[in-house]
Write a protein that holds these residues in place. Structure first.
Motif, PDB file in Angstrom:
ATOM      1  N   ASP A  35     -24.890 -49.897  26.578  1.00  0.00           N
ATOM      2  CA  ASP A  35     -25.899 -50.949  26.767  1.00  0.00           C
ATOM      3  C   ASP A  35     -26.865 -50.533  27.871  1.00  0.00           C
ATOM      4  OD1 ASP A  35     -24.905 -52.571  24.766  1.00  0.00           O
ATOM      5  OD2 ASP A  35     -23.918 -53.995  26.133  1.00  0.00           O
ATOM      6  N   GLY A  36     -26.326 -49.962  28.941  1.00  0.00           N
ATOM      7  CA  GLY A  36     -27.168 -49.460  30.027  1.00  0.00           C
ATOM      8  C   GLY A  36     -28.109 -48.366  29.545  1.00  0.00           C
ATOM      9  N   MET A  37     -27.602 -47.474  28.691  1.00  0.00           N
ATOM     10  CA  MET A  37     -28.445 -46.404  28.163  1.00  0.00           C
ATOM     11  C   MET A  37     -29.576 -46.990  27.309  1.00  0.00           C
ATOM     12  SD  MET A  37     -27.378 -42.954  26.079  1.00  0.00           S
ATOM     13  CE  MET A  37     -27.062 -43.740  24.511  1.00  0.00           C
ATOM     14  N   ARG A  38     -29.241 -47.969  26.453  1.00  0.00           N
ATOM     15  CA  ARG A  38     -30.268 -48.593  25.605  1.00  0.00           C
ATOM     16  C   ARG A  38     -31.347 -49.279  26.444  1.00  0.00           C
ATOM     17  NH1 ARG A  38     -26.074 -48.732  21.934  1.00  0.00           N
ATOM     18  NH2 ARG A  38     -24.956 -50.462  22.856  1.00  0.00           N
ATOM     19  N   LYS A  82     -36.034 -41.940  32.813  1.00  0.00           N
ATOM     20  CA  LYS A  82     -37.426 -41.527  32.661  1.00  0.00           C
ATOM     21  C   LYS A  82     -38.101 -42.420  31.615  1.00  0.00           C
ATOM     22  CE  LYS A  82     -37.630 -37.092  32.935  1.00  0.00           C
ATOM     23  NZ  LYS A  82     -37.533 -35.683  32.560  1.00  0.00           N
ATOM     24  N   PRO A  83     -39.296 -42.898  31.906  1.00  0.00           N
ATOM     25  CA  PRO A  83     -39.966 -43.766  30.928  1.00  0.00           C
ATOM     26  C   PRO A  83     -40.063 -43.095  29.550  1.00  0.00           C
ATOM     27  CG  PRO A  83     -41.165 -43.757  32.999  1.00  0.00           C
ATOM     28  CD  PRO A  83     -40.103 -42.694  33.106  1.00  0.00           C
ATOM     29  N   HIS A  84     -39.661 -43.843  28.536  1.00  0.00           N
ATOM     30  CA  HIS A  84     -39.757 -43.346  27.158  1.00  0.00           C
ATOM     31  C   HIS A  84     -40.046 -44.536  26.249  1.00  0.00           C
ATOM     32  CE1 HIS A  84     -35.504 -44.014  28.232  1.00  0.00           C
ATOM     33  NE2 HIS A  84     -35.354 -44.500  27.024  1.00  0.00           N
ATOM     34  N   LYS A  85     -40.808 -44.245  25.210  1.00  0.00           N
ATOM     35  CA  LYS A  85     -41.304 -45.276  24.304  1.00  0.00           C
ATOM     36  C   LYS A  85     -40.185 -45.864  23.442  1.00  0.00           C
ATOM     37  CE  LYS A  85     -43.427 -43.952  20.396  1.00  0.00           C
ATOM     38  NZ  LYS A  85     -44.325 -43.635  19.334  1.00  0.00           N
ATOM     39  N   ASP A  86     -39.288 -45.011  22.964  1.00  0.00           N
ATOM     40  CA  ASP A  86     -38.247 -45.448  22.033  1.00  0.00           C
ATOM     41  C   ASP A  86     -36.903 -45.621  22.749  1.00  0.00           C
ATOM     42  OD1 ASP A  86     -39.790 -45.430  19.585  1.00  0.00           O
ATOM     43  OD2 ASP A  86     -39.810 -43.251  19.755  1.00  0.00           O
ATOM     44  N   VAL A  87     -36.101 -46.526  22.238  1.00  0.00           N
ATOM     45  CA  VAL A  87     -34.777 -46.794  22.786  1.00  0.00           C
ATOM     46  C   VAL A  87     -33.824 -45.667  22.395  1.00  0.00           C
ATOM     47  CG1 VAL A  87     -32.800 -48.375  22.633  1.00  0.00           C
ATOM     48  CG2 VAL A  87     -35.128 -49.277  22.726  1.00  0.00           C
ATOM     49  N   TYR A  88     -33.023 -45.193  23.364  1.00  0.00           N
ATOM     50  CA  TYR A  88     -31.935 -44.253  23.076  1.00  0.00           C
ATOM     51  C   TYR A  88     -30.738 -45.096  22.669  1.00  0.00           C
ATOM     52  CZ  TYR A  88     -34.784 -40.879  25.711  1.00  0.00           C
ATOM     53  OH  TYR A  88     -35.796 -40.077  26.169  1.00  0.00           O
ATOM     54  N   ASP A  89     -30.353 -45.000  21.419  1.00  0.00           N
ATOM     55  CA  ASP A  89     -29.364 -45.911  20.848  1.00  0.00           C
ATOM     56  C   ASP A  89     -28.196 -45.143  20.247  1.00  0.00           C
ATOM     57  OD1 ASP A  89     -28.048 -48.089  19.784  1.00  0.00           O
ATOM     58  OD2 ASP A  89     -29.523 -48.474  18.212  1.00  0.00           O
ATOM     59  N   GLU A  90     -27.105 -45.093  20.982  1.00  0.00           N
ATOM     60  CA  GLU A  90     -25.886 -44.454  20.482  1.00  0.00           C
ATOM     61  C   GLU A  90     -24.988 -45.542  19.919  1.00  0.00           C
ATOM     62  OE1 GLU A  90     -22.800 -40.947  21.732  1.00  0.00           O
ATOM     63  OE2 GLU A  90     -24.752 -41.182  22.651  1.00  0.00           O
ATOM     64  N   ARG A  91     -24.805 -45.501  18.611  1.00  0.00           N
ATOM     65  CA  ARG A  91     -24.028 -46.518  17.896  1.00  0.00           C
ATOM     66  C   ARG A  91     -22.637 -45.956  17.631  1.00  0.00           C
ATOM     67  NH1 ARG A  91     -28.831 -47.914  13.525  1.00  0.00           N
ATOM     68  NH2 ARG A  91     -30.451 -48.265  15.117  1.00  0.00           N
ATOM     69  N   TYR A 113     -29.638 -42.557  17.659  1.00  0.00           N
ATOM     70  CA  TYR A 113     -30.987 -42.816  17.181  1.00  0.00           C
ATOM     71  C   TYR A 113     -31.944 -42.824  18.362  1.00  0.00           C
ATOM     72  CZ  TYR A 113     -28.864 -44.337  12.812  1.00  0.00           C
ATOM     73  OH  TYR A 113     -28.166 -44.378  11.633  1.00  0.00           O
ATOM     74  N   VAL A 114     -33.132 -42.318  18.137  1.00  0.00           N
ATOM     75  CA  VAL A 114     -34.237 -42.476  19.076  1.00  0.00           C
ATOM     76  C   VAL A 114     -35.164 -43.466  18.388  1.00  0.00           C
ATOM     77  CG1 VAL A 114     -36.115 -41.353  20.313  1.00  0.00           C
ATOM     78  CG2 VAL A 114     -33.955 -40.121  19.961  1.00  0.00           C
ATOM     79  N   GLY A 115     -35.182 -44.690  18.917  1.00  0.00           N
ATOM     80  CA  GLY A 115     -35.846 -45.772  18.192  1.00  0.00           C
ATOM     81  C   GLY A 115     -35.069 -46.017  16.909  1.00  0.00           C
ATOM     82  N   GLN A 116     -35.764 -46.007  15.792  1.00  0.00           N
ATOM     83  CA  GLN A 116     -35.110 -46.185  14.486  1.00  0.00           C
ATOM     84  C   GLN A 116     -34.857 -44.851  13.780  1.00  0.00           C
ATOM     85  OE1 GLN A 116     -33.893 -49.149  13.374  1.00  0.00           O
ATOM     86  NE2 GLN A 116     -34.516 -49.821  15.420  1.00  0.00           N
ATOM     87  N   THR A 117     -35.190 -43.741  14.447  1.00  0.00           N
ATOM     88  CA  THR A 117     -35.069 -42.420  13.831  1.00  0.00           C
ATOM     89  C   THR A 117     -33.725 -41.784  14.166  1.00  0.00           C
ATOM     90  OG1 THR A 117     -37.463 -42.140  14.036  1.00  0.00           O
ATOM     91  CG2 THR A 117     -36.156 -40.152  13.617  1.00  0.00           C
ATOM     92  N   PHE A 118     -32.969 -41.431  13.119  1.00  0.00           N
ATOM     93  CA  PHE A 118     -31.689 -40.760  13.308  1.00  0.00           C
ATOM     94  C   PHE A 118     -31.903 -39.401  13.958  1.00  0.00           C
ATOM     95  CE2 PHE A 118     -28.612 -37.647  11.667  1.00  0.00           C
ATOM     96  CZ  PHE A 118     -27.438 -38.190  12.153  1.00  0.00           C
ATOM     97  N   SER A 119     -31.112 -39.084  14.970  1.00  0.00           N
ATOM     98  CA  SER A 119     -31.198 -37.803  15.658  1.00  0.00           C
ATOM     99  C   SER A 119     -29.997 -36.909  15.337  1.00  0.00           C
ATOM    100  CB  SER A 119     -31.291 -38.026  17.171  1.00  0.00           C
ATOM    101  OG  SER A 119     -31.201 -36.800  17.866  1.00  0.00           O
ATOM    102  N   HIS A 120     -28.788 -37.422  15.601  1.00  0.00           N
ATOM    103  CA  HIS A 120     -27.577 -36.639  15.366  1.00  0.00           C
ATOM    104  C   HIS A 120     -26.358 -37.560  15.379  1.00  0.00           C
ATOM    105  CE1 HIS A 120     -28.051 -36.744  19.767  1.00  0.00           C
ATOM    106  NE2 HIS A 120     -26.715 -36.729  19.815  1.00  0.00           N
TER     107      HIS A 120
END
Length: 151
Positions: A35-38, A82-91, A113-120
């Motif tokens: 939650d902190g990361m998001r 660091k400021p970033h536009k998309d949420v770093y979301d580890e589900r 996910y970075v925002g809604q985009t799957f990363s890994h």
């Protein structure tokens, strides 16, 4: 005899309650970290980890070999902050939690996910220690890949 039976029943039914409390606390610690990361809230992330937490990844190198990569939690948190536009979301999915006294292990498949985009995707393994301030993450190791994600 009646008191003995009642005492035994109380003991039998109270043991799972203690385990559930620890399991709930363990899950909440891991959830708070993510939650902190998001939220890019490193104070929230720090509240879930021990001072000397270790962060590692099992990585597949381009030459086909496997390496253990150690990352700095300080550097990781700086990236998150660091400021970033998309949420770093580890589900994550809590697949297995093991507890022995003041030590716990969590096996958690994840998708990042970075925002809604799957990363890994991969698996996170957390080691936690019970402290006077609750459960704290002392070690995180993960795998990372783009396909064959565990559901």
């Amino acid at each position: 005899m009646k008191n003995l039976i009642v005492s035994l029943l109380i003991l039998v039914f109270s043991v799972p309650a203690f385990c559930q409390t620890d399991e709930a606390g363990i899950k909440q610690t891991v959830i708070s970290f993510f939650d902190g990361m998001r939220k890019a809230d490193t104070a929230m992330m720090r509240s879930a980890i021990a001072k000397d937490v270790v962060l590692q990844s099992v990585a597949n190198k381009k030459d086909g070999t496997t390496a253990l990569v150690t990352e700095s939690m300080t550097d990781f948190m700086a990236t998150v902050a660091k400021p970033h536009k998309d949420v770093y979301d580890e589900r994550i999915t809590f697949n297995d939690i093991r507890i022995d006294a003041d030590l716990a292990m969590v096996w958690a498949p994840y998708k990042f996910y970075v925002g809604q985009t799957f990363s890994h995707c991969g698996v996170d393994v957390f080691q936690l220690m019970k402290t006077d301030r609750g459960w704290k993450i002392i070690y995180i190791v993960d795998t990372r890949r783009k396909d064959k994600c565990v559901e």
